[in-house]
Motif scaffolding. Structure first.
Motif, PDB file in Angstrom:
ATOM      1  N   GLN A 250      -7.378   4.159  -7.372  1.00  0.00           N
ATOM      2  CA  GLN A 250      -6.233   4.603  -6.591  1.00  0.00           C
ATOM      3  C   GLN A 250      -5.180   5.263  -7.458  1.00  0.00           C
ATOM      4  O   GLN A 250      -5.173   5.113  -8.687  1.00  0.00           O
ATOM      5  CB  GLN A 250      -5.622   3.413  -5.843  1.00  0.00           C
ATOM      6  N   GLY A 251      -4.253   5.954  -6.804  1.00  0.00           N
ATOM      7  CA  GLY A 251      -3.238   6.702  -7.524  1.00  0.00           C
ATOM      8  C   GLY A 251      -1.962   5.937  -7.769  1.00  0.00           C
ATOM      9  O   GLY A 251      -1.734   5.378  -8.839  1.00  0.00           O
ATOM     10  N   SER A 252      -1.097   5.911  -6.751  1.00  0.00           N
ATOM     11  CA  SER A 252       0.247   5.378  -6.926  1.00  0.00           C
ATOM     12  C   SER A 252       0.267   3.855  -6.808  1.00  0.00           C
ATOM     13  O   SER A 252      -0.720   3.220  -6.400  1.00  0.00           O
ATOM     14  CB  SER A 252       1.167   5.967  -5.854  1.00  0.00           C
ATOM     15  N   VAL A 253       1.412   3.299  -7.140  1.00  0.00           N
ATOM     16  CA  VAL A 253       1.628   1.860  -6.945  1.00  0.00           C
ATOM     17  C   VAL A 253       1.395   1.495  -5.491  1.00  0.00           C
ATOM     18  O   VAL A 253       0.717   0.509  -5.179  1.00  0.00           O
ATOM     19  CB  VAL A 253       3.060   1.476  -7.377  1.00  0.00           C
ATOM     20  N   GLU A 254       1.942   2.285  -4.584  1.00  0.00           N
ATOM     21  CA  GLU A 254       1.781   2.011  -3.157  1.00  0.00           C
ATOM     22  C   GLU A 254       0.314   2.051  -2.746  1.00  0.00           C
ATOM     23  O   GLU A 254      -0.129   1.240  -1.918  1.00  0.00           O
ATOM     24  CB  GLU A 254       2.588   3.015  -2.335  1.00  0.00           C
ATOM     25  N   ASP A 255      -0.448   2.980  -3.316  1.00  0.00           N
ATOM     26  CA  ASP A 255      -1.878   3.058  -3.012  1.00  0.00           C
ATOM     27  C   ASP A 255      -2.598   1.783  -3.437  1.00  0.00           C
ATOM     28  O   ASP A 255      -3.449   1.264  -2.705  1.00  0.00           O
ATOM     29  CB  ASP A 255      -2.509   4.254  -3.723  1.00  0.00           C
ATOM     30  N   TRP A 274       3.003  -6.375  -5.864  1.00  0.00           N
ATOM     31  CA  TRP A 274       3.792  -5.182  -6.183  1.00  0.00           C
ATOM     32  C   TRP A 274       4.101  -5.126  -7.682  1.00  0.00           C
ATOM     33  O   TRP A 274       3.966  -4.080  -8.314  1.00  0.00           O
ATOM     34  CB  TRP A 274       5.092  -5.175  -5.379  1.00  0.00           C
ATOM     35  N   ARG A 278       2.742  -2.244 -10.218  1.00  0.00           N
ATOM     36  CA  ARG A 278       3.646  -1.410 -11.011  1.00  0.00           C
ATOM     37  C   ARG A 278       3.258  -1.454 -12.494  1.00  0.00           C
ATOM     38  O   ARG A 278       3.236  -0.426 -13.183  1.00  0.00           O
ATOM     39  CB  ARG A 278       5.093  -1.890 -10.835  1.00  0.00           C
ATOM     40  N   VAL A 281      -0.232   0.409 -13.092  1.00  0.00           N
ATOM     41  CA  VAL A 281      -0.139   1.867 -12.998  1.00  0.00           C
ATOM     42  C   VAL A 281       0.600   2.423 -14.226  1.00  0.00           C
ATOM     43  O   VAL A 281       0.219   3.459 -14.778  1.00  0.00           O
ATOM     44  CB  VAL A 281       0.547   2.274 -11.688  1.00  0.00           C
TER      45      VAL A 281
END
Length: 285
Positions: A250-255, A274, A278, A281
């Motif tokens: 996955q890419g972002s923290v949210e992803d 979370w 963070r 990533v």
């Protein structure tokens, strides 16, 4: 001294807020995970495993312990994170005979956390006015076991958990393992101090716990009411494998958070997820 099997009872302090950074997404509110303290008891004497964090949590724990009418002679600390030993000073106000003990490596990590200005300031900031003013460190064990009323308790140094130099306490007479933060149960796992390689080492640590063939497994962070079963060992390994795979995919923290929640959304305290996302990533670059 008694040769009867020891009893194992578990107290869980529920999830509670702390003074942390504001949420960056749904479920990221600053909440501290539910956590356990375990009473291992014989006919007359008992040992606690790990303290809780805040003064009110430790006071409630002490009141619970008094209900067993045992003489608390020791407090075993599984690893060096402050939430598992900072309450030792308060516990000793309630039970002056309770000597804090840990492996030498855990004592050194606790000493580092107590004396490092940044870490010390962090804990005081997130629990302002709620911690003992003066830290009391556990004392180093001589060897890897001690006795409670004639029964052996084994300090098993497994290595990597959610921090290095982690241990579990093996109670052979009851086929129990008190797992500290090597084992999680129904709570998002804090992986902030790990990378993919050290998560593989953590999975191997869980194999070492399973090799003890426990019938009772107490996780350091566990949901209120969650059964203390050995299935939490494999579930923890599954979570770690999923986390490493998703961080790579996955890419972002949210992803990362959203993908993990699809698989493990029934666990308590997504704030821990979370934070872990963070950190992972950021390490990925």
């Amino acid at each position: 001294m008694s040769s009867d099997a020891l009893t194992v009872d578990v107290y869980v302090a529920p999830m509670r807020p702390f003074a942390g950074a504001p949420a960056q997404g749904p479920g990221d509110d600053p909440m501290w995970s539910p956590m356990s303290s375990t009473l291992i008891a014989g006919a007359e004497e008992a040992v606690l495993v790990d303290t809780l964090v805040t003064l009110d949590q430790v006071d409630a724990l002490a009141e619970w312990v008094r209900g067993f009418k045992k003489r608390v002679t020791g407090v075993y600390i599984t690893h060096g994170h402050q939430d598992h030993w900072i309450g030792l000073a308060r516990i000793q106000e309630h039970f002056p005979q309770a000597r804090g003990i840990a492996t030498p490596e855990v004592v050194e990590r606790a000493r580092f956390e107590a004396t490092n200005p940044q870490l010390s300031a962090y804990w005081k900031a997130i629990f302002p006015g709620e911690l003992p003013q003066t830290a009391v460190l556990p004392q180093p064990l001589d060897g890897d076991q001690f006795e409670l009323e004639g029964q052996v308790l084994r300090a098993v140094s497994v290595g990597q958990g959610d921090t290095e130099f982690s241990t579990v306490l093996h109670v052979p007479s009851t086929a129990a393992v008190v797992g500290g933060d090597v084992v999680y149960n129904g709570v998002h796992m804090m992986t902030g101090e790990t990378d993919e390689k050290s998560r593989e080492a953590w999975i191997a640590s869980l194999d070492a716990v399973a090799a003890l063939n426990p019938k009772i497994v107490v996780a350091g962070h566990k949901s209120v009411g969650a059964p203390d079963l050995p299935e939490s060992i494999g579930a923890s390994q599954h979570y770690l494998r999923d986390f490493s795979r998703i961080v790579n995919e996955q890419g972002s923290v949210e992803d990362v958070v959203n993908a993990m929640l699809k698989l493990h959304g029934d666990r308590d305290n997504p704030r821990a997820l979370w934070h872990s996302a963070r950190t992972a990533v950021a390490k990925r670059g």
